[in-house]
Design a protein around this motif. Structure first.
Motif, PDB file in Angstrom:
ATOM      1  N   LEU A   5       0.826  -1.211   0.000  1.00 18.13           N
ATOM      2  CA  LEU A   5       0.000   0.000   0.000  1.00 18.13           C
ATOM      3  C   LEU A   5       0.859   1.259   0.000  1.00 18.13           C
ATOM      4  CD1 LEU A   5      -2.874  -0.977   2.446  1.00 18.13           C
ATOM      5  CD2 LEU A   5      -3.015  -0.670  -0.025  1.00 18.13           C
ATOM      6  N   LEU A   6       1.939   1.262   0.768  1.00 13.57           N
ATOM      7  CA  LEU A   6       2.847   2.407   0.771  1.00 13.57           C
ATOM      8  C   LEU A   6       3.502   2.608  -0.589  1.00 13.57           C
ATOM      9  CD1 LEU A   6       4.579   2.145   4.256  1.00 13.57           C
ATOM     10  CD2 LEU A   6       3.006   3.900   3.472  1.00 13.57           C
ATOM     11  N   ALA A   7       3.843   1.516  -1.262  1.00 18.37           N
ATOM     12  CA  ALA A   7       4.440   1.619  -2.597  1.00 18.37           C
ATOM     13  C   ALA A   7       3.437   2.192  -3.595  1.00 18.37           C
ATOM     14  CB  ALA A   7       4.925   0.250  -3.064  1.00 18.37           C
ATOM     15  N   LEU A   8       2.181   1.776  -3.506  1.00 16.60           N
ATOM     16  CA  LEU A   8       1.152   2.301  -4.407  1.00 16.60           C
ATOM     17  C   LEU A   8       0.895   3.783  -4.171  1.00 16.60           C
ATOM     18  CD1 LEU A   8      -1.419  -0.625  -4.384  1.00 16.60           C
ATOM     19  CD2 LEU A   8       0.020   0.093  -6.274  1.00 16.60           C
ATOM     20  N   VAL A   9       0.764   4.172  -2.919  1.00 15.00           N
ATOM     21  CA  VAL A   9       0.519   5.578  -2.598  1.00 15.00           C
ATOM     22  C   VAL A   9       1.735   6.427  -2.969  1.00 15.00           C
ATOM     23  CG1 VAL A   9       0.133   7.187  -0.682  1.00 15.00           C
ATOM     24  CG2 VAL A   9      -1.171   5.072  -0.819  1.00 15.00           C
ATOM     25  N   GLY A  10       2.917   5.914  -2.699  1.00 14.11           N
ATOM     26  CA  GLY A  10       4.135   6.632  -3.060  1.00 14.11           C
ATOM     27  C   GLY A  10       4.278   6.790  -4.564  1.00 14.11           C
ATOM     28  N   GLY A  11       3.959   5.752  -5.313  1.00  9.12           N
ATOM     29  CA  GLY A  11       4.024   5.832  -6.766  1.00  9.12           C
ATOM     30  C   GLY A  11       3.028   6.815  -7.338  1.00  9.12           C
ATOM     31  N   ALA A  12       1.828   6.837  -6.776  1.00  7.75           N
ATOM     32  CA  ALA A  12       0.805   7.787  -7.230  1.00  7.75           C
ATOM     33  C   ALA A  12       1.230   9.216  -6.915  1.00  7.75           C
ATOM     34  CB  ALA A  12      -0.540   7.473  -6.583  1.00  7.75           C
ATOM     35  N   GLY A  13       1.786   9.414  -5.734  1.00 10.88           N
ATOM     36  CA  GLY A  13       2.258  10.738  -5.357  1.00 10.88           C
ATOM     37  C   GLY A  13       3.386  11.216  -6.257  1.00 10.88           C
ATOM     38  N   TYR A  14       4.298  10.321  -6.574  1.00 11.13           N
ATOM     39  CA  TYR A  14       5.410  10.662  -7.463  1.00 11.13           C
ATOM     40  C   TYR A  14       4.907  10.995  -8.864  1.00 11.13           C
ATOM     41  CZ  TYR A  14       9.837  10.314  -9.960  1.00 11.13           C
ATOM     42  OH  TYR A  14      10.920  10.585 -10.747  1.00 11.13           O
ATOM     43  N   TYR A  15       3.911  10.248  -9.356  1.00 14.26           N
ATOM     44  CA  TYR A  15       3.333  10.512 -10.672  1.00 14.26           C
ATOM     45  C   TYR A  15       2.680  11.900 -10.719  1.00 14.26           C
ATOM     46  CZ  TYR A  15       0.185  10.222 -14.657  1.00 14.26           C
ATOM     47  OH  TYR A  15      -0.482  10.499 -15.812  1.00 14.26           O
ATOM     48  N   ILE A  16       1.950  12.229  -9.672  1.00 18.02           N
ATOM     49  CA  ILE A  16       1.298  13.543  -9.608  1.00 18.02           C
ATOM     50  C   ILE A  16       2.341  14.646  -9.536  1.00 18.02           C
ATOM     51  CG2 ILE A  16      -0.147  15.022  -8.151  1.00 18.02           C
ATOM     52  CD1 ILE A  16      -1.758  12.477  -7.467  1.00 18.02           C
ATOM     53  N   TYR A  17       3.374  14.441  -8.736  1.00 20.04           N
ATOM     54  CA  TYR A  17       4.455  15.428  -8.614  1.00 20.04           C
ATOM     55  C   TYR A  17       5.126  15.689  -9.959  1.00 20.04           C
ATOM     56  CZ  TYR A  17       9.097  17.228  -7.495  1.00 20.04           C
ATOM     57  OH  TYR A  17      10.249  17.961  -7.476  1.00 20.04           O
ATOM     58  N   LYS A  18       5.463  14.621 -10.677  1.00 17.47           N
ATOM     59  CA  LYS A  18       6.126  14.766 -11.979  1.00 17.47           C
ATOM     60  C   LYS A  18       5.204  15.420 -13.002  1.00 17.47           C
ATOM     61  CE  LYS A  18       9.594  13.144 -13.203  1.00 17.47           C
ATOM     62  NZ  LYS A  18      10.886  13.709 -13.456  1.00 17.47           N
ATOM     63  N   ALA A  19       3.915  15.077 -12.977  1.00 13.47           N
ATOM     64  CA  ALA A  19       2.966  15.650 -13.927  1.00 13.47           C
ATOM     65  C   ALA A  19       2.778  17.139 -13.669  1.00 13.47           C
ATOM     66  CB  ALA A  19       1.628  14.923 -13.846  1.00 13.47           C
ATOM     67  N   LYS A  20       2.663  17.518 -12.412  1.00 13.94           N
ATOM     68  CA  LYS A  20       2.497  18.939 -12.086  1.00 13.94           C
ATOM     69  C   LYS A  20       3.764  19.723 -12.411  1.00 13.94           C
ATOM     70  CE  LYS A  20      -1.647  19.370 -10.504  1.00 13.94           C
ATOM     71  NZ  LYS A  20      -2.610  20.266 -11.105  1.00 13.94           N
ATOM     72  N   LYS A  21       4.907  19.115 -12.183  1.00 18.46           N
ATOM     73  CA  LYS A  21       6.181  19.785 -12.468  1.00 18.46           C
ATOM     74  C   LYS A  21       6.357  20.014 -13.969  1.00 18.46           C
ATOM     75  CE  LYS A  21      10.993  19.687 -11.170  1.00 18.46           C
ATOM     76  NZ  LYS A  21      12.046  18.972 -10.461  1.00 18.46           N
ATOM     77  N   SER A  22       5.823  19.107 -14.788  1.00 14.99           N
ATOM     78  CA  SER A  22       5.947  19.258 -16.237  1.00 14.99           C
ATOM     79  C   SER A  22       4.914  20.224 -16.808  1.00 14.99           C
ATOM     80  CB  SER A  22       5.831  17.903 -16.933  1.00 14.99           C
ATOM     81  OG  SER A  22       4.522  17.392 -16.831  1.00 14.99           O
TER      82      SER A  22
END
Length: 47
Positions: free
Chosen positions: A10-27
């Motif tokens: 669950l931590l890996a899934l939430v962390g991956g989703a958070g990282y995806y959102i971070y990268k998308a917003k940064k781009s």
């Protein structure tokens, strides 16, 4: 032991989703969930 594995998954899934959102917003994507984000057909960026 199984509780630890479930928590780690669950931590890996939430962390991956958070990282995806971070990268998308940064781009510069305005609407992350929209498949047409950044194109002329996207109604999200017209708001």
């Amino acid at each position: 032991m199984t509780d630890i594995v479930i928590i780690l998954v669950l931590l890996a899934l939430v962390g991956g989703a958070g990282y995806y959102i971070y990268k998308a917003k940064k781009s510069g994507k305005k609407c992350i969930g929209c498949p047409y984000a950044g194109t002329a057909g996207c109604s999200c960026s017209k708001k």
